[in-house]
Design a protein around this motif. Structure first.
Motif, mmCIF file in Angstrom:
data_model
loop_
_atom_site.group_PDB
_atom_site.id
_atom_site.type_symbol
_atom_site.label_atom_id
_atom_site.label_comp_id
_atom_site.label_asym_id
_atom_site.label_seq_id
_atom_site.Cartn_x
_atom_site.Cartn_y
_atom_site.Cartn_z
ATOM 1 N N ARG A 325 8.185 17.668 40.455
ATOM 2 C CA ARG A 325 8.682 17.423 39.095
ATOM 3 C C ARG A 325 7.799 16.428 38.357
ATOM 4 O O ARG A 325 7.575 16.545 37.147
ATOM 5 N N GLU A 326 7.288 15.443 39.099
ATOM 6 C CA GLU A 326 6.419 14.441 38.485
ATOM 7 C C GLU A 326 5.111 15.057 38.002
ATOM 8 O O GLU A 326 4.554 14.636 36.989
ATOM 9 N N ASP A 331 1.916 14.303 31.024
ATOM 10 C CA ASP A 331 1.361 14.889 29.786
ATOM 11 C C ASP A 331 2.273 15.980 29.222
ATOM 12 O O ASP A 331 1.794 16.950 28.624
ATOM 13 N N GLU A 332 3.567 15.855 29.419
ATOM 14 C CA GLU A 332 4.487 16.912 28.986
ATOM 15 C C GLU A 332 4.740 16.816 27.489
ATOM 16 O O GLU A 332 5.058 15.762 26.962
ATOM 17 N N LEU A 412 2.927 24.664 25.771
ATOM 18 C CA LEU A 412 2.919 23.232 25.518
ATOM 19 C C LEU A 412 2.251 22.940 24.180
ATOM 20 O O LEU A 412 1.468 23.759 23.666
ATOM 21 N N THR A 413 2.547 21.797 23.630
ATOM 22 C CA THR A 413 1.936 21.381 22.370
ATOM 23 C C THR A 413 0.478 21.016 22.614
ATOM 24 O O THR A 413 0.154 20.332 23.597
ATOM 25 N N SER A 414 -0.398 21.445 21.757
ATOM 26 C CA SER A 414 -1.822 21.177 21.942
ATOM 27 C C SER A 414 -2.102 19.681 21.864
ATOM 28 O O SER A 414 -1.375 18.917 21.210
ATOM 29 N N PHE A 415 -3.169 19.256 22.519
ATOM 30 C CA PHE A 415 -3.577 17.856 22.445
ATOM 31 C C PHE A 415 -4.063 17.515 21.045
ATOM 32 O O PHE A 415 -3.962 16.370 20.617
ATOM 33 N N PHE A 428 -7.467 16.826 34.635
ATOM 34 C CA PHE A 428 -7.010 16.786 36.023
ATOM 35 C C PHE A 428 -5.531 17.159 36.121
ATOM 36 O O PHE A 428 -5.130 17.958 36.980
ATOM 37 N N ASN A 429 -4.729 16.601 35.244
ATOM 38 C CA ASN A 429 -3.287 16.865 35.281
ATOM 39 C C ASN A 429 -2.972 18.336 35.013
ATOM 40 O O ASN A 429 -2.080 18.912 35.643
ATOM 41 N N GLU A 430 -3.689 18.935 34.073
ATOM 42 C CA GLU A 430 -3.447 20.348 33.773
ATOM 43 C C GLU A 430 -3.864 21.237 34.950
ATOM 44 O O GLU A 430 -3.214 22.243 35.236
ATOM 45 N N ARG A 431 -4.934 20.879 35.632
ATOM 46 C CA ARG A 431 -5.322 21.615 36.841
ATOM 47 C C ARG A 431 -4.235 21.533 37.905
ATOM 48 O O ARG A 431 -3.925 22.517 38.574
ATOM 49 N N ARG A 432 -3.666 20.336 38.085
ATOM 50 C CA ARG A 432 -2.615 20.169 39.080
ATOM 51 C C ARG A 432 -1.450 21.114 38.802
ATOM 52 O O ARG A 432 -0.878 21.701 39.711
#
Length: 482
Positions: A325-326, A331-332, A412-415, A428-432
């Motif tokens: 869940r974390e 970056d949610e 998700l909302t774009s950066f 990195f987070n999006e790859r995870r």
């Protein structure tokens, strides 16, 4: 699928796993006669290649490379995406107790399975590569796929058994793995990490030259109908899979500019569009190749069966980590399609690869027939991440554009609409999130030397080579000392 040849497996003669380690040698004295007959026709060549793909993913036992070991099992357990009981045999590997018998056995199983398939590839190349490019209708495809398979399999062995390019251990880099290019009884010496990847790139570059026909054979709109060797190309190491592997290899080496060049070739082909509609997401069936985003995958019924048996079914010993869940909360911004589609929060299970054909109590235990059961080895989001990372400092706008393409396709909302910029951590987070349960993120974390925190086992340092490198089994080393 209308043609079941790709599901079949034809036995090839047993091979020496290192091109000549006598401890593993078991050669049929009649094999050469059999080989000449097998490779004397186009159909025989194709049977041999289908057999290699089948060996990679279709063996029902737990020691098949991609039906379990290198897909959802070891890499995912070692970074904590899944967990096992501390008394489970696999726990020794998770805890990096490399001298413990069960951990050594796991390493041997991977090594033996990997180099056995490499031997089969080399045996086929020995017969097919010398043939004229006009001898059979698809002989260039045969050559290209086999060279790509050899590169891919060595790449997988290096990613597990060799240290990373970021390692400070010069001696370990000088002795990475053997890169076996011949079928025979000679022992293939170890190569340095640089030489291994130099040969990987060479084999892939040569393969790329043979696979030009895939520009027309691979189409953006795909079905699972297979009417011959040149159809259903996402179940083969096609041209775009080769270019994607070149991108992945250069990315692993830290040569991001070259990696991005190849990644953009795959993206710009237009053959693998990201899923941007609810209709596209609804068409995806768990436990199958993604017919839109998969660049290359393996047909594998044992893969879907193993995932159910070891993670979903009663008595399953591989559980979803509570920390998942974390991962998705990082970056949610918006409602992540991956989180809602790939996980059952009520049961604490990852259903990303759960196909209903194996679900107990399912009223209609069969897959839809619209896709291909098995696992994706390369999917298009990876190419976007590579381009984003390569341009992060030199062209931040381009980097954000490519990352946002994946982010928005996942609802998700774009950066760009958030901070208006991205960081390496965002990538990195999006790859995870994207590669959860795929066995892929382990290698990104190894490349970046990320620390791993495992509940009940402590923290494993990312700069310690033992965290991400499986020691070459003593039995292999013994063969070199004979």
């Amino acid at each position: 699928m209308t043609r079941i040849k790709i599901y079949g497996y034809i036995l090839l003669a047993l091979l020496p796993l290192l091109g000549g380690c006598e401890g593993y040698l078991d050669v049929n004295p009649k094999s050469e006669v059999t080989d000449k007959k097998l490779f004397s026709t186009a159909e025989g060549c194709e049977d041999a290649i289908y057999g290699i793909y089948a060996e990679m993913g279709n063996f029902a036992n737990r020691n098949s490379l991609f039906s379990m070991m290198l897909s959802f099992k070891y890499p995912e357990l070692m970074i904590g995406n899944f967990t096992v009981d501390s008394n489970d045999n696999t726990a020794y590997l998770v805890q990096r107790q490399w001298k413990q018998t069960n951990a050594v056995t796991a390493a041997e199983n991977i090594w033996i399975a990997g180099y056995k398939v490499i031997g089969h590839v080399n045996k086929a190349l020995m017969h097919i590569l010398p043939k004229s490019d006009t001898e059979y209708r698809h002989v260039k495809l045969y050559k290209g796929e086999l060279l790509a398979l050899r590169a891919f399999l060595h790449f997988e062995m290096a990613r597990l058994f060799a240290v990373s390019f970021a390692s400070g251990d010069a001696a370990a880099k000088a002795k990475a793995i053997p890169y076996v290019t011949k079928y025979g009884i000679e022992v293939t010496p170890y190569s340095s990490l640089d030489k291994v990847f130099e040969q990987i790139v060479k084999d892939l570059t040569d393969a790329e030259g043979y696979l030009a026909e895939d520009e027309s054979l691979v189409t953006a709109a795909r079905t699972n109908a297979a009417d011959g060797f040149s159809s259903c190309r996402i179940t083969h190491f096609n041209l775009y899979a080769v270019q994607a592997l070149l991108a992945r290899a250069y990315w692993t080496m830290g040569k991001l500019d070259l990696a991005a060049d190849y990644a953009e070739k795959v993206i710009d082909s237009g053959k693998f569009p990201l899923m941007t509609t609810a209709e596209a997401w609804n068409a995806v069936e768990a436990g199958t190749l993604n017919m839109q985003e998969t660049i290359c995958g393996l047909y594998s019924l044992p893969y879907t069966s193993n995932f159910y048996t070891y993670h979903i079914d009663s008595g399953a010993n591989i559980e979803l980590s509570d920390e998942y869940r974390e991962v998705y909360a990082t970056d949610e911004a918006g409602s992540d399609k991956r989180y809602s589609t790939w996980f059952n929060s009520a049961t604490g299970q990852c259903i990303k690869h759960l196909n209903k054909m194996y679900a107990s109590g399912e009223s209609s235990p069969t897959y839809s027939g619209n896709s291909i059961p098995g696992l994706s080895l390369i999917r298009i989001p990876e190419m976007y991440y590579i381009v984003a990372e390569a341009n992060l400092t030199t062209d931040p706008g381009k980097a954000m554009k490519y990352l946002d393409a994946v982010v928005t396709s996942r609802d998700l909302t774009s950066f760009e609409e958030r901070e208006g910029k991205i960081t390496a951590d965002n990538i990195f987070n999006e790859r995870r999130k994207e590669f959860y349960a795929d066995g892929e993120d382990f290698f990104n974390m190894k490349r970046l030397q990320k620390d791993i925190e495992l509940t009940g086992a402590g923290t494993f340092s990312g700069t310690d080579d033992a965290t991400y490198t499986i020691p070459i089994p003593p039995s292999v080393e013994d063969n070199y000392r004979q």
